[in-house]
Write a protein that holds these residues in place. Structure first.
Motif, PDB file in Angstrom:
ATOM      1  N   ASN A   1     110.255  57.922  27.766  1.00 15.68           N
ATOM      2  CA  ASN A   1     110.466  56.713  27.003  1.00 15.68           C
ATOM      3  C   ASN A   1     109.738  55.441  27.549  1.00 15.68           C
ATOM      4  OD1 ASN A   1     111.474  54.653  24.977  1.00 15.68           O
ATOM      5  ND2 ASN A   1     113.262  54.212  26.431  1.00 15.68           N
ATOM      6  N   LEU A   2     109.668  55.411  28.796  1.00 12.98           N
ATOM      7  CA  LEU A   2     109.155  54.102  29.671  1.00 12.98           C
ATOM      8  C   LEU A   2     107.929  54.348  29.867  1.00 12.98           C
ATOM      9  CD1 LEU A   2     111.483  53.334  32.506  1.00 12.98           C
ATOM     10  CD2 LEU A   2     110.632  51.776  31.287  1.00 12.98           C
ATOM     11  N   ASN A   3     107.287  55.429  30.078  1.00 15.32           N
ATOM     12  CA  ASN A   3     106.063  55.618  30.748  1.00 15.32           C
ATOM     13  C   ASN A   3     105.015  55.565  29.217  1.00 15.32           C
ATOM     14  OD1 ASN A   3     106.231  56.040  32.914  1.00 15.32           O
ATOM     15  ND2 ASN A   3     105.824  58.110  33.079  1.00 15.32           N
ATOM     16  N   TYR A   4     105.602  56.032  28.114  1.00 18.33           N
ATOM     17  CA  TYR A   4     104.733  56.084  26.891  1.00 18.33           C
ATOM     18  C   TYR A   4     104.482  54.323  26.747  1.00 18.33           C
ATOM     19  CZ  TYR A   4     103.735  55.907  21.843  1.00 18.33           C
ATOM     20  OH  TYR A   4     103.298  55.464  20.634  1.00 18.33           O
ATOM     21  N   LYS A   5     105.667  53.573  26.628  1.00 17.67           N
ATOM     22  CA  LYS A   5     105.411  52.257  26.365  1.00 17.67           C
ATOM     23  C   LYS A   5     104.603  51.517  27.549  1.00 17.67           C
ATOM     24  CE  LYS A   5     109.802  51.972  24.038  1.00 17.67           C
ATOM     25  NZ  LYS A   5     111.197  51.625  24.449  1.00 17.67           N
ATOM     26  N   LEU A   6     104.841  51.872  28.960  1.00 20.27           N
ATOM     27  CA  LEU A   6     104.319  51.095  30.001  1.00 20.27           C
ATOM     28  C   LEU A   6     102.770  51.385  30.098  1.00 20.27           C
ATOM     29  CD1 LEU A   6     106.638  51.501  32.862  1.00 20.27           C
ATOM     30  CD2 LEU A   6     106.133  49.378  31.696  1.00 20.27           C
TER      31      LEU A   6
ATOM     32  N   THR B   1     100.748  51.620  27.578  1.00 23.22           N
ATOM     33  CA  THR B   1     100.226  50.635  26.792  1.00 23.22           C
ATOM     34  C   THR B   1      99.943  49.109  27.392  1.00 23.22           C
ATOM     35  OG1 THR B   1     101.261  51.907  25.188  1.00 23.22           O
ATOM     36  CG2 THR B   1     100.206  49.880  24.179  1.00 23.22           C
ATOM     37  N   VAL B   2     101.218  48.718  27.966  1.00 26.77           N
ATOM     38  CA  VAL B   2     101.106  47.640  28.769  1.00 26.77           C
ATOM     39  C   VAL B   2     100.144  47.540  29.854  1.00 26.77           C
ATOM     40  CG1 VAL B   2     102.446  45.829  30.088  1.00 26.77           C
ATOM     41  CG2 VAL B   2     103.679  47.145  28.134  1.00 26.77           C
ATOM     42  N   PHE B   3     100.051  48.404  30.709  1.00 26.34           N
ATOM     43  CA  PHE B   3      98.972  48.565  31.998  1.00 26.34           C
ATOM     44  C   PHE B   3      97.775  48.966  31.543  1.00 26.34           C
ATOM     45  CE2 PHE B   3     103.261  48.019  33.843  1.00 26.34           C
ATOM     46  CZ  PHE B   3     102.639  47.237  34.923  1.00 26.34           C
ATOM     47  N   LYS B   4      97.574  49.319  30.203  1.00 25.25           N
ATOM     48  CA  LYS B   4      96.109  49.951  29.983  1.00 25.25           C
ATOM     49  C   LYS B   4      95.144  48.521  29.813  1.00 25.25           C
ATOM     50  CE  LYS B   4      95.900  51.830  25.894  1.00 25.25           C
ATOM     51  NZ  LYS B   4      96.172  52.836  24.912  1.00 25.25           N
ATOM     52  N   GLY B   5      95.758  47.377  29.394  1.00 22.68           N
ATOM     53  CA  GLY B   5      94.980  46.140  29.368  1.00 22.68           C
ATOM     54  C   GLY B   5      94.683  45.612  30.717  1.00 22.68           C
TER      55      GLY B   5
ATOM     56  N   VAL C   1     113.211  45.462  28.845  1.00 25.06           N
ATOM     57  CA  VAL C   1     114.388  45.160  28.274  1.00 25.06           C
ATOM     58  C   VAL C   1     114.988  46.172  27.071  1.00 25.06           C
ATOM     59  CG1 VAL C   1     115.771  43.419  26.495  1.00 25.06           C
ATOM     60  CG2 VAL C   1     114.174  42.628  28.366  1.00 25.06           C
ATOM     61  N   THR C   2     113.939  46.941  26.463  1.00 30.69           N
ATOM     62  CA  THR C   2     114.444  48.062  25.720  1.00 30.69           C
ATOM     63  C   THR C   2     114.700  49.340  26.383  1.00 30.69           C
ATOM     64  OG1 THR C   2     112.300  48.433  25.157  1.00 30.69           O
ATOM     65  CG2 THR C   2     113.113  47.022  23.648  1.00 30.69           C
ATOM     66  N   SER C   3     114.577  49.290  27.647  1.00 29.62           N
ATOM     67  CA  SER C   3     114.720  50.665  28.489  1.00 29.62           C
ATOM     68  C   SER C   3     116.000  50.583  29.025  1.00 29.62           C
ATOM     69  CB  SER C   3     113.838  50.704  29.635  1.00 29.62           C
ATOM     70  OG  SER C   3     112.638  50.811  28.579  1.00 29.62           O
ATOM     71  N   ASP C   4     117.116  49.667  28.659  1.00 31.32           N
ATOM     72  CA  ASP C   4     118.596  49.315  29.094  1.00 31.32           C
ATOM     73  C   ASP C   4     118.472  48.771  30.612  1.00 31.32           C
ATOM     74  OD1 ASP C   4     120.969  50.071  27.399  1.00 31.32           O
ATOM     75  OD2 ASP C   4     119.134  51.043  26.702  1.00 31.32           O
ATOM     76  N   ILE C   5     117.543  48.209  31.053  1.00 33.03           N
ATOM     77  CA  ILE C   5     117.630  47.803  32.229  1.00 33.03           C
ATOM     78  C   ILE C   5     118.403  46.247  32.544  1.00 33.03           C
ATOM     79  CG2 ILE C   5     116.130  46.623  34.345  1.00 33.03           C
ATOM     80  CD1 ILE C   5     114.041  48.638  33.471  1.00 33.03           C
ATOM     81  N   GLY C   6     118.710  45.771  31.234  1.00 32.59           N
ATOM     82  CA  GLY C   6     119.448  44.510  30.977  1.00 32.59           C
ATOM     83  C   GLY C   6     118.556  43.222  31.335  1.00 32.59           C
ATOM     84  N   VAL C   7     118.714  42.158  30.323  1.00 31.50           N
ATOM     85  CA  VAL C   7     117.972  41.100  30.391  1.00 31.50           C
ATOM     86  C   VAL C   7     117.962  40.210  31.508  1.00 31.50           C
ATOM     87  CG1 VAL C   7     117.793  38.885  29.060  1.00 31.50           C
ATOM     88  CG2 VAL C   7     118.580  40.672  27.931  1.00 31.50           C
ATOM     89  N   GLU C   8     119.061  40.056  32.291  1.00 28.81           N
ATOM     90  CA  GLU C   8     119.168  39.332  33.545  1.00 28.81           C
ATOM     91  C   GLU C   8     118.115  39.965  34.437  1.00 28.81           C
ATOM     92  OE1 GLU C   8     123.109  38.211  34.517  1.00 28.81           O
ATOM     93  OE2 GLU C   8     122.501  37.882  36.814  1.00 28.81           O
ATOM     94  N   THR C   9     118.431  41.129  34.771  1.00 25.02           N
ATOM     95  CA  THR C   9     117.772  41.806  35.568  1.00 25.02           C
ATOM     96  C   THR C   9     116.172  42.010  35.493  1.00 25.02           C
ATOM     97  OG1 THR C   9     119.613  43.220  35.908  1.00 25.02           O
ATOM     98  CG2 THR C   9     117.437  44.027  36.930  1.00 25.02           C
TER      99      THR C   9
END
Ligand code: GTP
Ligand code: MG
Length: 383
Positions: free
Chosen positions: A98-103, A105-109, A125-133
């Motif tokens: 789940n994380l790698n697929y989205k990451l 895209t982010v790190f491709k730029g 945030v969408t990987s349940d890490i929590g907003v504050e963290t």
């Protein structure tokens, strides 16, 4: 469990389709069909080889690091360490996918600009890490990238991993279960269904493998089935159990178990507790009564109060942790069911926001599916 089951069915389905395609190609003797089947097979084999290679190379990097520090370690210990990492690696598969697929895209730029930080924030945030963290991770990352003059996204990736490790380690001094010197008492708490009883079975088995003597107290007297389930685990792990009837006073079960542990000079006494009572206040009162008995009757024992949380519940696990932390003295956390969820990121929030050390993790339903938690392995297996 359901997701895992679905995945297994899907895998089997794919295998069947694959086999049918090959059969068809053979039957018809069509070159094209044969080639198609072959190329599908090749793609599959390449993909498999790649993921095995990836897993292997991660495990190898880890083993190389360890080899430097520990050249004298016997072969069987090295093997066990590497299989430990592989199990953690496969247990975190859903979260990683789940994380790698989205990451990716982010790190491709290329540019490290506001868009980069916004995209990264959203993924985390969408990987349940929590907003504050996530906010803290991003702030620290920004500072590091400026300080180290890092201008490309791809170079920011190792720094991100490093900052996640830092934020987890920041407030945690030790992740070892506090069970030495003996005698020790391990009180296992958590809401219903999180995996307390299963974890006790797995732990008992591990302690027995280490040559320790173990006794279990069936202080979840809320349901008869709970006592039976614990007896079954005690049987599997080959340890003794002290149990009363359904609805008996849990504190008196613990009292009897302490007396037995003292008489038998047991190394570790593990107490199961109820997760479901008529209301939260009842549950907390009951736990406090058990704790008073432990303090009074077993003052010299080393004490660990382990909170069990189910990773599949994501942010709900954080709410449960907050609530238990307020009312009882939690000394460690076990996060279960990491194998069946993409929400493994919740561990990062538990440590960074609540400063609760995650000491062990459950990566399956089998007796050996329990691991000591290690931040470096976790972050490497996750990203
Ligand atoms: N996939 C997976 N399932 C787990 C894991 N740990 C526990 N389970 C499953 O979760 C379910 C509930 O586990 P229990 O050990 O009965 O949970 P509990 O906290 O004792 O529940 P109560 O006694 O009702 O409070 C069982 O079906 C377990 O097999 C894990 O690490 N992975
Ligand atoms: Mg139970």
């Amino acid at each position: 469990m359901f997701n895992w089951f679905k995945k297994k069915n899907k895998d089997e389905e794919q295998k069947e389709v694959q086999e049918k395609k090959i059969d068809l190609a053979e039957e018809l003797g069509q070159t094209q069909a044969n080639e198609e089947a072959k190329s599908i097979e090749e793609v599959k084999m390449n993909a498999e080889a790649k993921s095995i290679d990836e897993a292997k190379s991660n495990a190898e990097v880890k083993m190389n690091d360890e080899a430097k520090v520990n050249e004298e370690v016997p072969e069987e210990v090295k093997e066990e360490k590497s299989s430990f990492f592989k199990r953690m690696f496969s247990g975190l598969e859903k979260t990683r996918q789940n994380l790698n697929y989205k990451l990716q895209t982010v790190f491709k730029g290329t540019d490290i600009d506001d868009d980069f930080y916004d995209e990264l924030e959203e993924v985390l945030v969408t990987s349940d890490i929590g907003v504050e963290t996530v906010m803290n991770i991003i702030d620290n990352l920004k500072e590091r990238l400026v300080r180290e003059n890092i201008l490309e996204r791809k170079d920011a990736f190792p720094i991100l991993k490093d900052e996640i490790k830092n934020i987890m380690n920041d407030n945690i001094t030790s992740r070892d279960l506090k069970l030495e010197p003996s005698p020790a008492i391990l009180l296992v708490v958590g809401v219903n269904g999180v995996g307390k009883t299963t974890t006790i079975g797995k732990l008992s088995y591990q302690f027995r493998q280490e040559g320790k003597s173990v006794l279990i107290a069936a202080a979840d007297t809320f349901r008869a089935a709970a006592i039976e389930q614990l007896k079954e685990w005690a049987n599997r792990a080959n340890v003794d159990i002290i149990a009363h009837e359904e609805s008996a006073d849990p504190a008196s079960v613990v009292f009897d178990a302490i007396m037995a542990a003292k008489a038998r000079k047991t190394d570790i006494l593990i107490c199961d507790t109820a997760g479901r009572l008529h209301n939260k206040q009842n549950l907390m009162n009951e736990l406090n009564k058990i704790k008073r008995v432990i303090d009074r009757e077993f003052p010299n024992a080393v004490k660990e109060n382990l909170l069990v949380l189910d990773a599949t519940t994501g942010q709900n696990a954080i709410i449960q942790a907050k609530s238990f932390k307020e009312t009882s003295d939690i000394t460690g956390v076990c996060v279960t069911k990491l194998d069946g969820t993409a929400k493994g990121g919740v561990i990062i929030a538990l440590e960074s926001e609540l400063h609760l050390p995650v000491k062990i993790i459950g990566v399956g339903e089998k007796i050996e599916d329990l691991q000591a938690f290690n931040v470096d392995d976790f972050v490497e297996a996750l990203f």
